[in-house]
Motif scaffolding. Structure first.
Motif, PDB file in Angstrom:
ATOM      1  N   GLY A 159       8.550 -13.929 -13.327  1.00 37.85           N
ATOM      2  CA  GLY A 159      10.009 -13.977 -13.329  1.00 37.85           C
ATOM      3  C   GLY A 159      10.586 -15.175 -12.597  1.00 37.85           C
ATOM      4  O   GLY A 159       9.862 -16.026 -12.083  1.00 37.85           O
ATOM      5  N   THR A 160      11.900 -15.216 -12.561  1.00 41.93           N
ATOM      6  CA  THR A 160      12.618 -16.273 -11.856  1.00 41.93           C
ATOM      7  C   THR A 160      12.773 -15.875 -10.390  1.00 41.93           C
ATOM      8  O   THR A 160      12.505 -14.730 -10.015  1.00 41.93           O
ATOM      9  N   ASP A 161      13.241 -16.808  -9.580  1.00 43.95           N
ATOM     10  CA  ASP A 161      13.514 -16.489  -8.166  1.00 43.95           C
ATOM     11  C   ASP A 161      14.526 -15.354  -8.063  1.00 43.95           C
ATOM     12  O   ASP A 161      14.417 -14.479  -7.213  1.00 43.95           O
ATOM     13  N   ALA A 162      15.506 -15.381  -8.949  1.00 42.40           N
ATOM     14  CA  ALA A 162      16.546 -14.344  -8.910  1.00 42.40           C
ATOM     15  C   ALA A 162      15.936 -12.971  -9.207  1.00 42.40           C
ATOM     16  O   ALA A 162      16.306 -11.962  -8.590  1.00 42.40           O
ATOM     17  N   GLN A 163      14.987 -12.946 -10.152  1.00 42.22           N
ATOM     18  CA  GLN A 163      14.347 -11.661 -10.479  1.00 42.22           C
ATOM     19  C   GLN A 163      13.482 -11.165  -9.322  1.00 42.22           C
ATOM     20  O   GLN A 163      13.449  -9.973  -9.020  1.00 42.22           O
ATOM     21  N   ARG A 164      12.788 -12.095  -8.676  1.00 45.51           N
ATOM     22  CA  ARG A 164      11.973 -11.700  -7.520  1.00 45.51           C
ATOM     23  C   ARG A 164      12.863 -11.164  -6.396  1.00 45.51           C
ATOM     24  O   ARG A 164      12.542 -10.174  -5.743  1.00 45.51           O
ATOM     25  N   ALA A 165      13.999 -11.816  -6.213  1.00 48.46           N
ATOM     26  CA  ALA A 165      14.939 -11.351  -5.182  1.00 48.46           C
ATOM     27  C   ALA A 165      15.472  -9.962  -5.546  1.00 48.46           C
ATOM     28  O   ALA A 165      15.686  -9.110  -4.682  1.00 48.46           O
ATOM     29  N   VAL A 181       5.851  -8.280  -2.282  1.00 49.79           N
ATOM     30  CA  VAL A 181       7.130  -7.914  -1.657  1.00 49.79           C
ATOM     31  C   VAL A 181       6.863  -7.458  -0.223  1.00 49.79           C
ATOM     32  O   VAL A 181       5.749  -7.059   0.116  1.00 49.79           O
ATOM     33  N   SER A 182       7.897  -7.519   0.591  1.00 46.26           N
ATOM     34  CA  SER A 182       7.767  -6.997   1.952  1.00 46.26           C
ATOM     35  C   SER A 182       8.415  -5.620   1.999  1.00 46.26           C
ATOM     36  O   SER A 182       9.289  -5.311   1.190  1.00 46.26           O
TER      37      SER A 182
END
Lengths: 333, 97
Positions: free
Chosen positions: A195-201, A261-262
């Motif tokens: 995914g994109t950074d936005a999706q990871r966020a 993920v944390s």
């Protein structure tokens, strides 16, 4: 999550005086429980055992049915046809699980209508977790991974519940449930790795919001769970709230690492002496608030159930009328 | 016309896992008639190809033995071990009989 039933129940007054017959039956019942025997629907059982089971099984059934709502919210908006088919199958499973459990509760002499009435009037509870909203697609994956993961942790020991119809329903449910957790993890992994950074966020945000409510699913700490001992004695509950919660944390930490993920807990730390992960204090005031009806979605969930039941009334009545008409025609012929 | 709420009757569901096996009891459900009960049994109990045939029986049409009489009813068979082949000790030469 279903162990919550024991901790959210009103206190019962146990009658002190019993007949000699009943005392003999009770002794025999206790011996059967001690011998690890299963209790079937028509067997004699103490009134309090029956009542506790009705409460726990129906709360479990309500949780399955109400649990369809947060995820159903995303069926029309799933990102691909594959994810949509998977989500449909999962939500259908939850409906099926509710049905197995309602049927198990009914063997104890309570009717389906009475059970639903208790849910709709707000008298019966369902798992606190379903009063949280599903804001993004990542919430659907997180529910599969964490909520269903916690549910499996809770449900596997109930497969050995002393009440056989409940145990049989749980075996079937557990067999189907592991697909739920895996599909959730798979959906999140896809976003984290492709995914994109936005999706990871978005995934991280969902995990941050669901983590603590998931830990609450196991119910209050053991020292604040006065009914647990009786549940253990009866073989309804096999493993304590805190023990299950620890098992869940221990299993999830490694999964979170693989996912990338944390977990939102600065106190999360490996404790070599205990051989377990230490974790931070849970905000139990939030749990009791949600159980008490003041969670983010309590009203929305209950009104969705009540509306579905009322709007479907004419279908139920029409189907009965149709069946009765055919019975009369057959008898006349 | 305002009729009192009426619950759909209860049906017991039996599923044959695959050809050659018995139908086995797997649970129950509410349905207005037999046709609906069969359809719902398919949806509730065979979502993962658990069966190739389904029976449904109205729960109130089933007569069951009384669990209170379990001992008097079933225990008499307990001491009739001679009904099992293992009761008979034959010479080694013919013991695979």
């Amino acid at each position: 999550m279903y162990t919550q039933a024991m901790d959210t129940a009103p206190k019962d007054a146990t009658p002190a005086v019993r007949s000699a017959d009943e005392a003999a039956l009770q002794t025999r019942f206790d011996a059967r429980i001690d011998a690890g025997e299963f209790i079937e629907a028509k067997d004699w059982m103490p009134a309090h055992y029956r009542k506790t089971l009705i409460r726990q099984i129906s709360q479990h059934a309500h949780s399955e049915i109400v649990g369809m709502l947060p995820e159903g919210n995303w069926i029309t908006r799933a990102p691909t046809l594959k994810r949509k088919a998977i989500l449909l199958a999962k939500v259908q499973d939850e409906g099926g699980h509710g049905l197995y459990l309602y049927a198990a509760a009914e063997t104890l002499g309570v009717s389906r209508d009475e059970l639903l009435e208790a849910l709709h009037s707000g008298q019966a509870k369902y798992s606190s977790i379903f009063n949280y909203p599903t804001l993004t697609w990542a919430d659907v994956g997180t529910i599969g991974w964490l909520v269903d993961g916690a549910a499996i942790m809770n449900q596997v020991p109930i497969c050995r519940c002393s009440y056989a119809p409940y145990a049989r329903a749980m075996i079937r449910i557990c067999r189907e449930e592991s697909f739920h957790q895996r599909q959730g993890f798979d959906a999140l992994l896809t976003m984290m790795q492709q995914g994109t950074d936005a999706q990871r966020a978005m995934v991280q945000d969902a995990v941050n919001r669901w983590w603590w409510p998931c830990l609450m699913m196991f119910g209050p700490p053991d020292d604040q769970s006065p009914n647990s001992a009786q549940g253990m004695r009866w073989g309804i509950k096999r493993i304590s709230n805190d023990e299950l919660r620890q098992k869940f944390v221990d299993a999830t930490v490694e999964q979170a690492r693989v996912l990338g993920v944390s977990l939102p807990d600065p106190a999360l730390q490996w404790n070599a002496a205990r051989g377990h992960w230490d974790f931070g204090a849970i905000d139990w005031s939030e749990f009791w608030q949600v159980v008490g009806g003041e969670g983010p979605c309590n009203r929305e969930r209950l009104s969705a159930r009540v509306n579905a039941w009322q709007a479907g009334a004419w279908v139920r009545e029409a189907a009965m009328a149709h069946a009765q008409k055919h019975t009369i025609q057959q008898e006349a012929a | 016309m305002n009729q009192p709420a009426q619950e759909w009757p209860l049906w017991e569901v039996f599923v044959r896992a695959r050809a050659g096996l018995d139908h086995k009891h797997c649970g129950s459900l509410h349905a207005s008639d037999a046709k609906m009960a069969i359809q719902m049994a398919r949806d509730v109990y065979t979502r993962r190809q658990e069966g190739c045939s389904v029976w449904v029986v109205r729960a109130d049409h089933i007569t069951a033995s009384d669990p209170q009489n379990k001992e008097t009813y079933f225990d008499p068979a307990e001491d009739k071990v001679y009904r099992h082949p293992s009761f008979y000790r034959l010479p080694d030469a013919v013991d695979h009989m």
